[in-house]
Design a protein around this motif. Sequence first.
Motif, PDB file in Angstrom:
ATOM      1  N   GLU A   2       0.816  -1.208   0.000  1.00 49.12           N
ATOM      2  CA  GLU A   2       0.000   0.000   0.000  1.00 49.12           C
ATOM      3  C   GLU A   2       0.852   1.263   0.000  1.00 49.12           C
ATOM      4  O   GLU A   2       0.385   2.327  -0.394  1.00 49.12           O
ATOM      5  CB  GLU A   2      -0.939   0.006   1.208  1.00 49.12           C
ATOM      6  CG  GLU A   2      -1.976  -1.091   1.164  1.00 49.12           C
ATOM      7  CD  GLU A   2      -2.789  -1.167   2.439  1.00 49.12           C
ATOM      8  OE1 GLU A   2      -2.641  -0.283   3.298  1.00 49.12           O
ATOM      9  OE2 GLU A   2      -3.560  -2.121   2.571  1.00 49.12           O
ATOM     10  N   ALA A   3       2.090   1.161   0.441  1.00 48.15           N
ATOM     11  CA  ALA A   3       2.963   2.329   0.513  1.00 48.15           C
ATOM     12  C   ALA A   3       3.496   2.739  -0.859  1.00 48.15           C
ATOM     13  O   ALA A   3       3.851   3.896  -1.059  1.00 48.15           O
ATOM     14  CB  ALA A   3       4.129   2.052   1.451  1.00 48.15           C
ATOM     15  N   MET A   4       3.529   1.817  -1.816  1.00 53.23           N
ATOM     16  CA  MET A   4       4.103   2.123  -3.126  1.00 53.23           C
ATOM     17  C   MET A   4       3.376   3.266  -3.847  1.00 53.23           C
ATOM     18  O   MET A   4       4.038   4.169  -4.357  1.00 53.23           O
ATOM     19  CB  MET A   4       4.130   0.883  -4.022  1.00 53.23           C
ATOM     20  CG  MET A   4       5.204  -0.091  -3.659  1.00 53.23           C
ATOM     21  SD  MET A   4       6.826   0.703  -3.776  1.00 53.23           S
ATOM     22  CE  MET A   4       7.605  -0.055  -2.387  1.00 53.23           C
ATOM     23  N   PRO A   5       2.051   3.273  -3.920  1.00 53.12           N
ATOM     24  CA  PRO A   5       1.398   4.418  -4.579  1.00 53.12           C
ATOM     25  C   PRO A   5       1.714   5.748  -3.899  1.00 53.12           C
ATOM     26  O   PRO A   5       1.906   6.761  -4.578  1.00 53.12           O
ATOM     27  CB  PRO A   5      -0.094   4.092  -4.483  1.00 53.12           C
ATOM     28  CG  PRO A   5      -0.142   2.599  -4.408  1.00 53.12           C
ATOM     29  CD  PRO A   5       1.081   2.222  -3.605  1.00 53.12           C
ATOM     30  N   ALA A   6       1.813   5.753  -2.589  1.00 52.87           N
ATOM     31  CA  ALA A   6       2.154   6.980  -1.874  1.00 52.87           C
ATOM     32  C   ALA A   6       3.589   7.408  -2.197  1.00 52.87           C
ATOM     33  O   ALA A   6       3.861   8.600  -2.378  1.00 52.87           O
ATOM     34  CB  ALA A   6       1.980   6.788  -0.375  1.00 52.87           C
ATOM     35  N   LEU A   7       4.504   6.444  -2.279  1.00 51.77           N
ATOM     36  CA  LEU A   7       5.881   6.769  -2.638  1.00 51.77           C
ATOM     37  C   LEU A   7       5.971   7.305  -4.065  1.00 51.77           C
ATOM     38  O   LEU A   7       6.690   8.267  -4.336  1.00 51.77           O
ATOM     39  CB  LEU A   7       6.781   5.545  -2.474  1.00 51.77           C
ATOM     40  CG  LEU A   7       7.060   5.125  -1.037  1.00 51.77           C
ATOM     41  CD1 LEU A   7       7.794   3.784  -1.009  1.00 51.77           C
ATOM     42  CD2 LEU A   7       7.855   6.185  -0.316  1.00 51.77           C
ATOM     43  N   LEU A   8       5.229   6.686  -4.965  1.00 55.66           N
ATOM     44  CA  LEU A   8       5.212   7.174  -6.346  1.00 55.66           C
ATOM     45  C   LEU A   8       4.647   8.588  -6.428  1.00 55.66           C
ATOM     46  O   LEU A   8       5.145   9.421  -7.187  1.00 55.66           O
ATOM     47  CB  LEU A   8       4.410   6.229  -7.238  1.00 55.66           C
ATOM     48  CG  LEU A   8       5.077   4.894  -7.543  1.00 55.66           C
ATOM     49  CD1 LEU A   8       4.093   3.962  -8.251  1.00 55.66           C
ATOM     50  CD2 LEU A   8       6.320   5.101  -8.374  1.00 55.66           C
ATOM     51  N   ALA A   9       3.625   8.867  -5.659  1.00 56.37           N
ATOM     52  CA  ALA A   9       3.050  10.216  -5.629  1.00 56.37           C
ATOM     53  C   ALA A   9       4.072  11.220  -5.099  1.00 56.37           C
ATOM     54  O   ALA A   9       4.186  12.337  -5.616  1.00 56.37           O
ATOM     55  CB  ALA A   9       1.780  10.240  -4.787  1.00 56.37           C
ATOM     56  N   ALA A  10       4.832  10.827  -4.086  1.00 54.02           N
ATOM     57  CA  ALA A  10       5.855  11.713  -3.533  1.00 54.02           C
ATOM     58  C   ALA A  10       6.946  11.980  -4.562  1.00 54.02           C
ATOM     59  O   ALA A  10       7.413  13.120  -4.708  1.00 54.02           O
ATOM     60  CB  ALA A  10       6.452  11.103  -2.262  1.00 54.02           C
ATOM     61  N   VAL A  11       7.360  10.958  -5.288  1.00 52.03           N
ATOM     62  CA  VAL A  11       8.373  11.131  -6.332  1.00 52.03           C
ATOM     63  C   VAL A  11       7.838  12.066  -7.419  1.00 52.03           C
ATOM     64  O   VAL A  11       8.561  12.940  -7.906  1.00 52.03           O
ATOM     65  CB  VAL A  11       8.794   9.762  -6.916  1.00 52.03           C
ATOM     66  CG1 VAL A  11       9.607   9.930  -8.184  1.00 52.03           C
ATOM     67  CG2 VAL A  11       9.560   8.962  -5.883  1.00 52.03           C
TER      68      VAL A  11
END
Length: 78
Positions: A2-11
């Motif tokens: 679940e953290a991957m979409p949030a990390l992608l959004a941050a990038v």
Amino acid sequence: MEAMPALLAAVEDHQKALDDLRLVYASRAIEEGASHADLGRAWHVSRQGARHRWNVLKRRIRPDVPRQRPDPHYFNGG
């Protein structure tokens, strides 16, 4: 997972901030007389690549300005 979409959004947010900085510094360089070839050397791309990148950055800030494409009828003799 679940953290991957949030990390992608941050990038993505960071990439947009970097694009803003690139546009600011490229604009200043152009104002001071730099050419697309000069920008290309700074960005490690060709002059044509720098021109494309410069236009993409400008359109990102001013999306209301349409891309300049030749009229297709011009090539067909119309």
